[in-house]
Design a protein around this motif. Structure first.
Motif, short mmCIF file in Angstrom:
data_model
loop_
_atom_site.label_atom_id
_atom_site.label_comp_id
_atom_site.label_asym_id
_atom_site.label_seq_id
_atom_site.Cartn_x
_atom_site.Cartn_y
_atom_site.Cartn_z
N LEU A 334 -4.43 0.05 -50.76
CA LEU A 334 -3.35 0.72 -49.82
C LEU A 334 -2.51 -0.33 -49.04
O LEU A 334 -1.29 -0.26 -48.95
CB LEU A 334 -4.01 2.01 -49.03
CG LEU A 334 -3.02 2.77 -48.48
CD1 LEU A 334 -2.29 3.69 -49.51
CD2 LEU A 334 -3.84 3.88 -47.57
N THR A 335 -3.28 -1.21 -48.31
CA THR A 335 -2.65 -2.28 -47.60
C THR A 335 -1.90 -3.24 -48.50
O THR A 335 -0.60 -3.30 -48.04
CB THR A 335 -3.69 -3.02 -46.68
OG1 THR A 335 -4.41 -2.31 -46.32
CG2 THR A 335 -3.00 -4.14 -45.86
N ARG A 336 -2.08 -3.45 -49.58
CA ARG A 336 -1.34 -4.24 -50.45
C ARG A 336 -0.26 -3.64 -51.09
O ARG A 336 0.77 -4.30 -51.13
CB ARG A 336 -2.24 -4.82 -51.56
CG ARG A 336 -3.13 -6.10 -51.25
CD ARG A 336 -3.79 -6.83 -52.36
NE ARG A 336 -4.48 -5.89 -53.37
CZ ARG A 336 -5.67 -5.64 -53.58
NH1 ARG A 336 -6.49 -6.41 -52.99
NH2 ARG A 336 -6.03 -5.00 -54.81
N ALA A 337 -0.36 -2.41 -51.37
CA ALA A 337 0.73 -1.36 -52.05
C ALA A 337 1.77 -1.40 -51.20
O ALA A 337 2.90 -1.24 -51.40
CB ALA A 337 0.17 -0.18 -52.60
N LEU A 338 1.34 -1.18 -49.84
CA LEU A 338 2.43 -0.91 -48.78
C LEU A 338 3.16 -2.17 -48.11
O LEU A 338 4.15 -1.97 -47.39
CB LEU A 338 1.71 -0.21 -47.82
CG LEU A 338 1.52 1.29 -48.10
CD1 LEU A 338 0.92 2.21 -46.89
CD2 LEU A 338 2.66 2.22 -48.53
N ALA A 339 2.24 -3.23 -48.37
CA ALA A 339 2.80 -4.47 -47.92
C ALA A 339 4.35 -4.70 -48.17
O ALA A 339 4.57 -4.68 -49.57
CB ALA A 339 2.02 -5.80 -48.18
N GLY A 340 5.30 -5.12 -47.28
CA GLY A 340 6.53 -5.51 -47.78
C GLY A 340 7.52 -4.08 -48.03
O GLY A 340 8.70 -4.33 -48.10
N LEU A 341 6.92 -3.15 -47.73
CA LEU A 341 7.65 -2.08 -47.73
C LEU A 341 8.65 -1.73 -46.53
O LEU A 341 8.10 -1.96 -45.35
CB LEU A 341 6.98 -0.79 -47.70
CG LEU A 341 7.34 0.52 -48.34
CD1 LEU A 341 7.53 0.65 -49.87
CD2 LEU A 341 6.58 1.74 -47.94
N ILE A 342 9.82 -1.74 -46.50
CA ILE A 342 10.62 -1.39 -45.31
C ILE A 342 11.20 0.04 -45.36
O ILE A 342 12.15 0.33 -46.09
CB ILE A 342 11.80 -2.68 -45.46
CG1 ILE A 342 11.10 -4.03 -45.47
CG2 ILE A 342 12.67 -2.39 -44.19
CD1 ILE A 342 12.12 -4.93 -45.50
N PRO A 343 10.66 0.79 -44.41
CA PRO A 343 10.89 2.12 -44.18
C PRO A 343 12.31 2.06 -43.58
O PRO A 343 12.60 1.24 -42.74
CB PRO A 343 10.05 2.79 -43.63
CG PRO A 343 8.87 1.85 -43.58
CD PRO A 343 9.32 0.58 -43.89
N ALA A 344 13.25 3.08 -43.76
CA ALA A 344 14.54 3.12 -42.85
C ALA A 344 14.07 3.02 -41.37
O ALA A 344 13.16 3.59 -41.04
CB ALA A 344 15.11 4.58 -43.11
N ALA A 345 14.90 2.15 -40.55
CA ALA A 345 14.73 2.20 -39.31
C ALA A 345 15.54 3.17 -38.57
O ALA A 345 16.38 3.34 -38.56
CB ALA A 345 14.99 0.59 -38.58
N ARG A 346 14.49 3.82 -37.72
CA ARG A 346 15.03 4.96 -36.90
C ARG A 346 14.38 4.80 -35.37
O ARG A 346 13.21 4.63 -35.27
CB ARG A 346 14.60 6.29 -37.42
CG ARG A 346 15.30 6.56 -38.62
CD ARG A 346 15.21 8.24 -39.03
NE ARG A 346 15.47 9.05 -38.07
CZ ARG A 346 16.60 9.81 -38.18
NH1 ARG A 346 17.19 10.07 -39.12
NH2 ARG A 346 16.84 10.84 -36.93
N ALA A 347 15.55 4.85 -34.41
CA ALA A 347 14.77 4.93 -33.03
C ALA A 347 13.87 5.98 -32.63
O ALA A 347 13.11 5.72 -31.77
CB ALA A 347 15.95 4.97 -32.02
N ASP A 348 14.09 7.01 -33.51
CA ASP A 348 13.12 8.23 -32.74
C ASP A 348 11.89 8.15 -33.51
O ASP A 348 10.82 9.01 -33.27
CB ASP A 348 13.90 9.59 -33.24
CG ASP A 348 14.54 9.59 -34.66
OD1 ASP A 348 14.07 8.82 -35.39
OD2 ASP A 348 15.26 10.66 -34.76
N VAL A 349 11.38 7.19 -34.34
CA VAL A 349 10.29 7.13 -34.86
C VAL A 349 9.35 6.29 -33.82
O VAL A 349 9.72 5.17 -33.80
CB VAL A 349 10.11 6.61 -36.49
CG1 VAL A 349 8.82 6.37 -36.92
CG2 VAL A 349 10.85 7.27 -37.33
#
Ligand SMILES: Cc1cc2nc3c(=O)[nH]c(=O)nc-3n(C[C@H](O)[C@H](O)[C@H](O)COP(=O)(O)OP(=O)(O)OC[C@H]3O[C@@H](n4cnc5c(N)ncnc54)[C@H](O)[C@@H]3O)c2cc1C
Length: 691
Positions: A334-349
């Protein structure tokens, strides 16, 4: 309506029913019997009832009159065994066993009325030699505190009353609209089919043949089993049924409680220690058939001709993949699969994938933050209703681990392809079970999605609410905290063993009871004791989830391995080398453990990596509060809760977790010997541990 109505769950629909509910000693017609007498059946609770009786006898220093009502083979055998056991226990406790008295009571003129005279005579002598009085021809008319009222005999003093009268049918059968004989037993034909009902079969003590009366004896019940199974298969496959031909004569072996037994068949009577050994051998062989099940053979999958041996090995292992949290994707993958993923940046998260926790935290503009989490897994139990309860409970765990209150849930369900009526029944049972858990948690089920698939699976997206200041994060571990685990570990290995037919039913039932237990009350208790951090222990196992906490908090932790609570049977299944299919991935996290050479030798070491389904909370409270917190958890029903370790400053060592193999370090920490020493922080080293 083709439904079995149950006391504590929704009705179970059926196409074909087999009723094998046995019989119980009849207390119905005797006033006071159900309050004051101890029935031998239901047999599963009898041992507990007898142990309570023995405790009372010892509390009276062995001065007790014990009566047993019902002088058939079961009653005689039970009274002789009770006499042997109680005299021994009373002597062992240092009291005078002559204060004990025993009496066998029967309503008919003879004890063992259906047996040959020579057999009866032997038991008269044995009972007399053991000082057991016999009262016959005296029906019990009432039972009162401390005495039996006998017709034609008067009152008989009895401090303890055991009840083993003739087998009586279950009373609810009369309400089921099935044909019964005058005593209330189910009328069956020679094919073991209930008269006039093509879809209901029955066998054992509960049946009555119209042409011949069979003794209510296990010998006949056991022999009927294969014939019953065969006729059920024949019905389902449209073949003609076979007659069950019970034997004319049966062998009876009755133990006298001193490794001695008397046996009879065809009028011949035999006796001796060898008869007891024979009986013991027969009984144990019979029990072994149900305890030592043959290993489940997995049909070898047709594998592609891959050159990559490792890939081939992994693919063939998929055949035995575990469900529940054992079906989770490993932490490393899981760590490897998600590495480098850039979710949309939102101030409310507030908490998202950049600092993953048990649930995401989102600011939706109110006073409280919104907690959002999702869980989904393949079935680990056959019963969809139970699966619903486990899955809902598991999904709620993340909200409790974050210190929140559940608010709403959306369900996602996969039901196997099948007949519409079956799909509907499974879905309904699953959602009913889940909704019961959600309602209790005051979490509204607001929607969902279902689809057909290869296997039954269920999950929930749960939303919760938490005030920002009360949100519990994994990064709150503080040196000087005690680590408390609320539920025992072992669901991964036990469910894997169950898949192979190697787990005992009571182990699996206890594991299910733990999976159904809510973490809600525990979360409340932790708040009262100043909790600093919490997580729920699920698929990555205790070590995997602890690593997430120590890494996020930049601290070290010491675990006292012998205090880690375990489910019954988990030691045994691990000793057999049975693990969840997720175990190898979890074990990769061992690099976070110090002095692995010694720690890895501990027999319970593998259980630290065992993936949990609906596991307990792992929480950190100040050590000074830890023992009181554990006591409160136990009082609230978390019987296995324990203080399993403590948190220290981050040391220079590369591995953040050490195992205390002697329990000494935790004892010292509790005694206040642990001092918070400032140590150089080693942030770089923490990051170096490849998870
Ligand atoms: C003390 C004693 C000693 C005995 N010794 C011998 C012996 O040595 N040899 C011998 O051959 N026979 C012996 N017997 C008789 C033997 O126990 C029974 O004849 C035999 O167990 C009957 O088998 P069964 O499958 O019909 O019922 P049971 O073995 O009684 O099984 C019935 C099952 O159905 C379950 N059940 C009942 N009602 C419900 C319900 N409403 N819903 C769900 N489940 C339900 C019960 O919990 C139980 O598990 C003895 C009996 C006693 C009391």
């Amino acid at each position: 309506g083709r439904r079995v109505i149950c006391r504590s769950r929704p009705p179970v629909p059926y196409d074909l029913l087999s009723l094998n509910i046995g019989s119980t000693p009849n207390t119905a017609g005797v006033p006071g019997a159900s309050e004051h007498a101890i029935p031998v059946k239901p047999i599963d609770g009898f041992l507990r009832r007898f142990e309570a009786l023995q405790t009372r006898v010892l509390a009276r220093k062995g001065r007790a009159a014990v009566a047993l009502v019902g002088a058939g083979a079961g009653g005689v055998e039970l009274l002789l065994a009770a006499e042997h056991r109680l005299r021994h226990a009373v002597r062992h406790a240092g009291f005078d066993a002559s204060g004990l008295s025993f009496v066998l009571v029967s309503d008919v003129p003879n004890i063992l009325p259906s047996f040959p005279a020579a057999f009866r005579a032997r038991f008269h002598s044995i009972l007399a030699a053991r000082g057991i009085a016999v009262v016959t021809g005296a029906p019990v008319t009432a039972v009162e505190t401390g005495r039996l009222m006998l017709a034609g005999y008067g009152p008989l003093a009895a401090d303890e009353i055991l009840w083993t009268t003739q087998a009586a049918p279950a009373r609810w059968l009369a309400k089921a609209g099935l044909p019964l004989d005058p005593r209330g037993f189910l009328k069956v034909d020679s094919m073991l089919r209930v008269i006039g009902q093509d879809d209901v079969f029955a066998a054992g003590d509960t049946i009555a043949f119209s042409d011949r009366e069979l003794p209510k004896s296990g010998v006949y019940a056991v022999r009927a089993g294969p014939a019953l199974a065969d006729n059920i298969r024949r019905t389902l496959t449209g073949r003609s049924l076979r007659r069950f031909k019970p034997q004319r004569e049966a062998l009876y072996l009755v133990s006298t409680g001193e490794r001695h037994a008397v046996g009879t068949r065809n009028g011949v009577v035999v006796e001796g220690a060898w008869v007891w050994r024979w009986k013991d051998w027969i009984d144990r062989r019979f029990m072994r058939k149900y305890n030592d099940l043959p290993e489940m053979k997995v049909a070898p999958a047709a594998l592609p001709p891959l050159a990559d041996r490792e890939a081939l090995k992994e693919i063939s292992a998929i055949a035995m993949r575990c469900g529940g949290c054992g079906a989770k994707v490993g932490a490393t993958v899981l760590t490897r699969a998600l590495a480098g993923l850039i979710p949309a940046a939102r101030a409310d998260v507030v908490v998202g994938l950049d600092a993953p926790d048990d649930a995401a935290l989102v600011d939706v503009g109110g006073e409280k933050l919104s907690l959002q989490t999702v869980d989904y897994f393949r079935a680990i139990v056959d019963d969809p209703y139970t699966l619903g309860k486990i899955a809902a409970n598991h999904a709620l765990g993340d909200v409790y681990a974050m210190g929140g209150e559940p608010q709403t849930a959306l369900a996602i369900a996969t039901v196997p392809y099948g007949l519409e009526s079956k799909v509907e029944a499974d879905l309904s049972a699953m959602i009913t079970g889940a909704n019961e858990v959600l309602r209790e948690a005051r979490c509204a089920l607001v929607g969902g999605h279902s689809s057909e698939g290869a296997e039954l699976a269920l999950g929930f997206a749960v939303n919760g609410l938490v005030p920002a200041a009360a949100a519990l994060r994994k990064d709150g571990l503080t040196p000087g905290d005690g680590l408390i685990l609320t539920k025992p570990l072992g669901t991964g290995t036990l469910l894997a063993a169950d898949m192979r037919g190697r787990a005992k039913a009571r182990w699996v039932m206890a594991a299910i009871a733990h999976m159904i237990q809510s973490n809600g009350k525990a979360a409340e208790i932790f708040r009262r004791y100043g909790v600093h951090a919490a997580t729920d222990v699920t698929g990555f196992g205790l070590i995997g989830h602890l690593i997430e906490m120590v890494r996020a908090s930049n601290v070290d932790a010491t675990l006292d391995i012998d205090r880690v609570p375990l489910l019954d049977g988990a030691r045994e299944t691990v000793a057999l080398g049975i693990f969840s299919s997720l175990q190898p991935q979890n074990v990769r996290l061992r690099r976070a453990i110090r002095d692995l050479a010694a720690a890895g030798q501990h027999p319970l070491y593998p259980l630290l990596f065992d993936p949990q389904t609906s596991g307990g909370l792992l929480a950190a409270v100040p050590l000074a509060e830890a023992e009181r917190c554990v006591a409160a958890l136990r009082a609230a029903g978390y019987a296995g809760a324990d203080l399993i370790g403590f948190v220290t400053e981050r040391s220079a060592a590369l591995e953040p977790i050490s195992l205390d193999l002697t329990g000494q370090r935790l004892a010292e920490a509790l005694a206040g010997l642990y001092t918070t020493r400032a140590r150089p922080h080693a942030l770089q080293q923490v990051a170096d541990i490849t998870l």
